[in-house]
Design a protein around this motif. Structure first.
Motif, mmCIF file in Angstrom:
data_model
loop_
_atom_site.group_PDB
_atom_site.id
_atom_site.type_symbol
_atom_site.label_atom_id
_atom_site.label_comp_id
_atom_site.label_asym_id
_atom_site.label_seq_id
_atom_site.Cartn_x
_atom_site.Cartn_y
_atom_site.Cartn_z
ATOM 1 N N LEU A 1 0.882 -1.276 0.111
ATOM 2 C CA LEU A 1 -0.004 0.100 -0.061
ATOM 3 C C LEU A 1 0.809 1.129 0.029
ATOM 4 O O LEU A 1 1.873 1.302 0.395
ATOM 5 N N SER A 2 0.318 2.367 -0.170
ATOM 6 C CA SER A 2 0.760 3.833 -0.203
ATOM 7 C C SER A 2 0.461 4.288 1.079
ATOM 8 O O SER A 2 -0.813 4.123 1.496
ATOM 9 N N LEU A 3 1.465 5.151 1.676
ATOM 10 C CA LEU A 3 1.375 5.707 3.006
ATOM 11 C C LEU A 3 0.477 7.018 2.575
ATOM 12 O O LEU A 3 0.882 7.740 1.772
ATOM 13 N N TYR A 4 -0.678 7.431 3.298
ATOM 14 C CA TYR A 4 -1.414 8.264 2.729
ATOM 15 C C TYR A 4 -0.990 9.785 2.832
ATOM 16 O O TYR A 4 -0.895 10.397 2.242
ATOM 17 N N ASP A 5 -0.056 9.912 4.090
ATOM 18 C CA ASP A 5 0.776 11.138 4.364
ATOM 19 C C ASP A 5 1.718 11.455 3.118
ATOM 20 O O ASP A 5 2.178 12.540 2.853
ATOM 21 N N ALA A 6 2.239 10.374 2.574
ATOM 22 C CA ALA A 6 3.172 10.426 1.323
ATOM 23 C C ALA A 6 2.872 9.838 0.182
ATOM 24 O O ALA A 6 3.664 9.722 -0.908
ATOM 25 N N ILE B 1 4.909 -0.860 2.230
ATOM 26 C CA ILE B 1 4.627 0.607 2.246
ATOM 27 C C ILE B 1 5.358 1.406 1.494
ATOM 28 O O ILE B 1 6.577 1.423 1.515
ATOM 29 N N VAL B 2 4.799 2.140 0.467
ATOM 30 C CA VAL B 2 5.739 3.167 -0.370
ATOM 31 C C VAL B 2 5.240 4.622 -0.207
ATOM 32 O O VAL B 2 4.101 4.719 0.004
ATOM 33 N N GLY B 3 5.833 5.364 -0.555
ATOM 34 C CA GLY B 3 5.535 6.919 -0.393
ATOM 35 C C GLY B 3 6.905 7.861 -0.975
ATOM 36 O O GLY B 3 7.871 7.130 -1.161
ATOM 37 N N PHE B 4 6.297 8.875 -1.136
ATOM 38 C CA PHE B 4 7.357 9.975 -1.770
ATOM 39 C C PHE B 4 8.329 10.399 -0.774
ATOM 40 O O PHE B 4 7.570 10.469 0.523
ATOM 41 N N GLU B 5 9.508 10.612 -0.883
ATOM 42 C CA GLU B 5 10.349 11.355 0.179
ATOM 43 C C GLU B 5 9.946 12.989 0.109
ATOM 44 O O GLU B 5 9.803 13.431 -0.794
ATOM 45 N N GLU C 1 2.023 11.641 -7.839
ATOM 46 C CA GLU C 1 0.897 11.038 -6.999
ATOM 47 C C GLU C 1 0.963 9.288 -7.183
ATOM 48 O O GLU C 1 1.456 9.096 -8.303
ATOM 49 N N ILE C 2 0.899 8.779 -6.587
ATOM 50 C CA ILE C 2 0.977 7.242 -6.309
ATOM 51 C C ILE C 2 -0.441 6.860 -6.413
ATOM 52 O O ILE C 2 -1.435 6.974 -5.727
ATOM 53 N N LEU C 3 -0.602 6.301 -7.786
ATOM 54 C CA LEU C 3 -1.973 5.788 -8.179
ATOM 55 C C LEU C 3 -2.599 4.213 -7.611
ATOM 56 O O LEU C 3 -3.681 4.203 -7.461
ATOM 57 N N ASN C 4 -1.371 3.536 -7.760
ATOM 58 C CA ASN C 4 -1.592 2.136 -7.417
ATOM 59 C C ASN C 4 -0.458 1.417 -7.170
ATOM 60 O O ASN C 4 0.443 1.739 -7.471
ATOM 61 N N VAL C 5 -0.777 0.469 -5.927
ATOM 62 C CA VAL C 5 0.454 -0.486 -5.727
ATOM 63 C C VAL C 5 -0.019 -1.831 -5.881
ATOM 64 O O VAL C 5 -1.250 -2.073 -4.912
ATOM 65 N N ARG C 6 0.376 -2.588 -6.511
ATOM 66 C CA ARG C 6 0.247 -4.101 -6.586
ATOM 67 C C ARG C 6 1.466 -5.159 -5.907
ATOM 68 O O ARG C 6 2.607 -4.544 -6.346
ATOM 69 N N GLY C 7 1.271 -6.059 -5.511
ATOM 70 C CA GLY C 7 2.214 -6.994 -4.792
ATOM 71 C C GLY C 7 1.925 -8.192 -5.151
ATOM 72 O O GLY C 7 0.462 -8.890 -5.015
ATOM 73 N N ALA C 8 2.811 -9.246 -5.360
ATOM 74 C CA ALA C 8 2.719 -10.788 -5.357
ATOM 75 C C ALA C 8 3.958 -11.199 -4.856
ATOM 76 O O ALA C 8 4.925 -10.701 -4.706
ATOM 77 N N PHE D 1 1.094 19.767 3.896
ATOM 78 C CA PHE D 1 0.207 20.293 2.827
ATOM 79 C C PHE D 1 -0.844 18.882 2.711
ATOM 80 O O PHE D 1 -1.984 19.071 2.596
ATOM 81 N N ASN D 2 -0.039 17.599 2.622
ATOM 82 C CA ASN D 2 -0.837 16.413 2.549
ATOM 83 C C ASN D 2 -1.811 16.022 3.587
ATOM 84 O O ASN D 2 -2.917 15.917 3.241
ATOM 85 N N ARG D 3 -1.409 16.100 4.755
ATOM 86 C CA ARG D 3 -2.331 16.182 5.869
ATOM 87 C C ARG D 3 -3.482 17.086 6.007
ATOM 88 O O ARG D 3 -4.480 16.808 6.482
ATOM 89 N N SER D 4 -3.313 18.380 5.245
ATOM 90 C CA SER D 4 -4.379 19.159 5.436
ATOM 91 C C SER D 4 -5.545 18.874 4.739
ATOM 92 O O SER D 4 -6.599 19.556 4.626
ATOM 93 N N GLY D 5 -5.320 18.141 3.732
ATOM 94 C CA GLY D 5 -6.383 17.654 2.792
ATOM 95 C C GLY D 5 -6.610 18.445 1.494
ATOM 96 O O GLY D 5 -7.585 18.244 0.757
ATOM 97 N N LEU D 6 -5.729 19.303 1.396
ATOM 98 C CA LEU D 6 -5.856 20.525 0.388
ATOM 99 C C LEU D 6 -5.849 20.058 -0.997
ATOM 100 O O LEU D 6 -4.689 19.038 -1.267
ATOM 101 N N ARG D 7 -6.549 20.330 -2.028
ATOM 102 C CA ARG D 7 -6.422 19.810 -3.493
ATOM 103 C C ARG D 7 -6.619 21.113 -4.194
ATOM 104 O O ARG D 7 -7.647 21.861 -3.858
#
Length: 187
Positions: free
Chosen positions: A38-43, A163-167, A64-71, A175-181
């Motif tokens: 999964l991707s970390l919401y904050d990142a 877990i994946v996310g941006f540095e 933006e991370i759109l999708n994470v798939r794993g096997a 900004f991500n936590r604020s929910g602004l878009r």
């Protein structure tokens, strides 16, 4: 009599696809579930601003991370690891304040115990080139092997997450936590 004929017909159809020996001697299913990927919401997104105001005209590069798939595959060795493959689908943008047509983004992949401690974390670069006239690019990054250690062969993959996310900078996390878009006006 009809039911026997139906079973016999079904057996003939199936025998053309696969023999019973192939079915039982082929690859075995995992003895347990794969870790959640999964991707970390904050990142999961990145918005760069060029200027003090957080307004649309000051947006530089975005991601933006759109999708994470794993096997995964459980292995039966001395340390009993789980070997996981992942595919991460990204969308990248170039806003009005972006400088240039190329940007190197950094994202992380972390193996954790579920809702607990980080076991391992690695950062990867991804360089994106925006073709002339294009302000959006989608890419899929594949990671062919993530080794998830287990203390014993009976430890389930459900005990782990990948877990994946941006540095991000602290300001970008805020900004991500604020929910602004930003909503781009449609003409």
């Amino acid at each position: 009599m009809r039911s026997i004929a139906a079973v016999f017909a079904a057996a003939l159809v199936l025998s053309g696809c696969q023999s019973v020996r192939d079915r039982f001697d082929g690859p075995q299913p995992n003895p347990g579930p794969c870790p959640n990927a999964l991707s970390l919401y904050d990142a999961h997104r990145l918005v760069e601003f060029n200027g003090e105001e957080r307004v649309l005209r000051n947006v530089g590069f975005t991601g933006e991370i759109l999708n994470v798939r794993g096997a995964c595959t459980y292995t039966d060795t001395r340390v009993s690891p789980i070997d996981m493959e992942m595919a991460i689908r990204f969308a990248f943008g170039r806003g009005a304040a972006a400088e240039g047509s190329e940007k190197t983004y950094y994202y992380f992949v972390a193996v954790t115990r579920t809702d607990s401690a980080v076991i391992e974390r690695e950062v990867f670069p991804i360089t994106v080139r925006f073709p002339p006239g294009e302000n959006r690019v989608e890419l899929t990054e594949e990671i062919s092997s993530i080794v998830i250690p287990r203390a014993e062969a009976t430890t389930s993959g459900a005990n782990f997450e990948v877990i994946v996310g941006f540095e991000l900078t602290p300001e970008q996390v805020e900004f991500n936590r604020s929910g602004l878009r930003f909503r781009v006006p449609v003409e």
